[in-house]
Design a protein around this motif. Sequence first.
Motif, PDB file in Angstrom:
ATOM      1  N   UNK A   1       0.839  -1.201   0.000  1.00  0.00           N
ATOM      2  CA  UNK A   1       0.000   0.000   0.000  1.00  0.00           C
ATOM      3  C   UNK A   1       0.877   1.254   0.000  1.00  0.00           C
ATOM      4  N   UNK A   2       1.901   1.239   0.859  1.00  0.00           N
ATOM      5  CA  UNK A   2       2.773   2.420   0.930  1.00  0.00           C
ATOM      6  C   UNK A   2       3.442   2.658  -0.415  1.00  0.00           C
ATOM      7  N   UNK A   3       3.961   1.591  -1.016  1.00  0.00           N
ATOM      8  CA  UNK A   3       4.661   1.744  -2.293  1.00  0.00           C
ATOM      9  C   UNK A   3       3.698   2.195  -3.391  1.00  0.00           C
ATOM     10  N   UNK A   4       2.476   1.665  -3.375  1.00  0.00           N
ATOM     11  CA  UNK A   4       1.584   1.990  -4.489  1.00  0.00           C
ATOM     12  C   UNK A   4       1.035   3.405  -4.349  1.00  0.00           C
ATOM     13  N   UNK A   5       0.980   3.943  -3.138  1.00  0.00           N
ATOM     14  CA  UNK A   5       0.599   5.351  -3.009  1.00  0.00           C
ATOM     15  C   UNK A   5       1.679   6.264  -3.570  1.00  0.00           C
ATOM     16  N   UNK A   6       2.902   5.742  -3.636  1.00  0.00           N
ATOM     17  CA  UNK A   6       3.999   6.572  -4.143  1.00  0.00           C
ATOM     18  C   UNK A   6       4.293   6.298  -5.604  1.00  0.00           C
TER      19      UNK A   6
ATOM     20  N   UNK B   1       0.032  13.800   1.561  1.00  0.00           N
ATOM     21  CA  UNK B   1       0.251  12.388   1.231  1.00  0.00           C
ATOM     22  C   UNK B   1       0.796  11.633   2.439  1.00  0.00           C
ATOM     23  N   UNK B   2       1.729  12.281   3.141  1.00  0.00           N
ATOM     24  CA  UNK B   2       2.277  11.666   4.344  1.00  0.00           C
ATOM     25  C   UNK B   2       1.147  11.338   5.322  1.00  0.00           C
ATOM     26  N   UNK B   3       0.238  12.304   5.504  1.00  0.00           N
ATOM     27  CA  UNK B   3      -0.900  12.085   6.403  1.00  0.00           C
ATOM     28  C   UNK B   3      -1.763  10.918   5.936  1.00  0.00           C
ATOM     29  N   UNK B   4      -1.998  10.846   4.622  1.00  0.00           N
ATOM     30  CA  UNK B   4      -2.852   9.780   4.090  1.00  0.00           C
ATOM     31  C   UNK B   4      -2.206   8.410   4.303  1.00  0.00           C
TER      32      UNK B   4
END
Lengths: 437, 354
Positions: free
Chosen positions: B277-282, B328-331
């Motif tokens: 999830x973290x990677x795909x948000x980035x 984005x960090x917050x999300x």
Amino acid sequence: MKRAAPKILIGLFLAALAVYLLFFFGKADEGRLKVCFWGAFEELGMWQQMAAAFERAHPDIPVKLEYYPGGRYEDKVRVLLASGKPPDVILFQDEPFPPFCEFGKFEDLSEYLKREGQSLDLDRDYWKTAAESFRWRGRQYGIPVWVGNTLIYINKDLFDKFGVPYPPDDWTVDEFLATAKALTRDTDGDGRIDHYGFTPPYWLYGLPFLHAYGARFLEADGPFPIEASHARWAFTGPEAEATATFIKDLVWKHHVAPRESEAGQMDANVQFLTGRIGMFTSGPWEMPFLNRTGLRWDVVPMPRGPGGRGTRVTWDGLAMAADSTRKDQAWTFIHFVAGREAQEIIARTQRSVPALKEVQDLFVSARPQRDVHVERFIAAMGYARLQPITDQWEKMAAPLSQEFGTMLRDQERTPDEMIRRLAVREKPIFGLVGGEP
Amino acid sequence: MKPTREHVTWRQSLRGYLWAAPWFVGFAALTVGPLLFAAVISLTDWNGISDLGPLFGVRPDGAPAAAAEGPDQLARWPHWVGLANYRDAFVPAPDIPFSQALWLDEFYRSLVNTAIYAVGSVLLTLGAALGLAMLLNQKLRGISVFRTIFFMPAIVSGVATMVMWRWIYNAEFGLLNTGLRRLYAAWNWAAPASWHLDLGAVPGWIESPHWALASLVFMAAWGAGSAMMIFLAGLQNIPEHLYEAAAIDGAGRWRKFVHITLPQLSPTIFFNLVIGIIASFQVFAEAYLLPSEPGGPANATLVYVLYIYQKAFHENEMGYACALGWILFGIILAATLLLVGASRRWVYYEGEAA
């Protein structure tokens, strides 16, 4: 024995650290003048020739060329400038130029122009639009190196194959459309078109068609390049409609240009080289590439429309970083590239029309293909017009690229709707001509 | 005896910290530093080009002479704007109807695109990775060769992979559509005329506003190799005696999978889920490189980080872009906390009281 392993690791770590620090504080580049540029593969060789010629004339100033090929060059320069250790001399385009002057990142060169023994008379010796392109608020921030004006490239092999006559020196948009239709063929009869007449131009390359229909993006009441506060969005009215309809119809009504899915993600010059399209608009920078292929090609002038004839002119110039620590050497280099010896190298490479007017004959005679009408780039200087450059170029360009793209991609999106949406998006940046629509 | 705090000498602690020091230094200089800098910048309207001096009352000396005169010129230097950038992100442009904001406003559109990509790619990748790991968790001759082959895409450079995918997806000449057209043609040869398929009606994939985002999701499964390796390690940690006991009780393959493999693998699934999830948000490079125009066509692949990049480096809105970064960090933080909170219900750690 067990204690030995950490010691070896510590040793390795310290050695790595030492190597790193050596590079970090290394002074390998000190003493060399850094020059950065972008460009196609052929242009690297051209810059190497110019740097070698410069070092022969000035053996005391060694040059380090920094070549950043491909897209997003401006992003790279922006980061280099922000780092505080930018290259001393920077090749830059006229479109994104003004903000870098406005915010003091490029050196004001106005006084350098008058230097004893290193002066330049931009108004007398260079093309008229050249010096103008790198001015900001009345000061000179860049020295023009070469110019590109966009003409129409034709694939003569394809014209001959289908028996289509080459366009004349003066032709109309109707003749242009008829030529495009004659070149559009389904040669293998499978119901899908194999050769198209033209390719829909990216909005910036569509500027000549705006001129042909008498349309314009911006109206200005100040000198060029325009301060955004002195410009208003002016792409409205029947002229704008006629331009947008012409471009839309090339793709959807006449289908003489491929739709996005039919273009196969190929750049226009690759589609041209493979015979997929018979004509495309571009500048002289295509020539070094095309000259290395076996293709028979030529350039023809932009067609004339109800609004007359025009084309875009786009200059590349050299700027000096305001943070440079060797400004005298940087000026010596810039002065050299603007001078006759370097400008002749540019002419022989056929990269673009050199900025120095006196080498134009060499630019024409140096063409490797005898029957290519290179002189038409010179002739186009007569009807070429400056682009709507402001300090808000990127902000203006983003909606243009998107809205033109959507109109070409989406059959349902009418030219009227595109013009309306553009006005909504450009209004916060410039305001509209004549106030509210 | 269990080691307690008193048994760690100061020398040992020092050595520990020294070994970790390169990481701490790097983390501070390369992560925390830029993070704090971005937080400060997010409160300004800095354009990414001008000097930052004026923010702190210092007049830059490289300024053009004209810049000192008139409010029009002074307005071009950076200012403190408070939380305006954060407000501007969430409030859609006034000309966009509220009902269409998710679709037309670029901030919301990029969030929606990213969310679709994240959910789609993580589910697809985890499914593919788990399936592959089960297949490769067998005692066969030469199994390590297959493991290497399936892991390979995960270590091949991203850009090289994307160039390949551009050609697979190419609507006109691509592998996928050439194959589809052959299939259509074969169907037309066999089927009666009224059932014929239009050879031109193949998807435009990355060049079509409807298919572009889905194309990126399919492509994500290509990178399942690293998740697969972690699953493989997890599978090999499952004690054999559990399967033997289940077999004695008469459990079939499916029951073993549902009641032994999945629960035993739950920490691994959880780990892969969070990392995925973290990677795909980035996600950035795919949307930047695959379409003809980054984020195109028609904003179909405008993902959040690409939106940040365009604001920061093309539209000269560095202050706004920094605010977007913090949003984005917050999300991501919220999504991770949510996942960690929910994990208590389904993740089983050995040694924990059941």
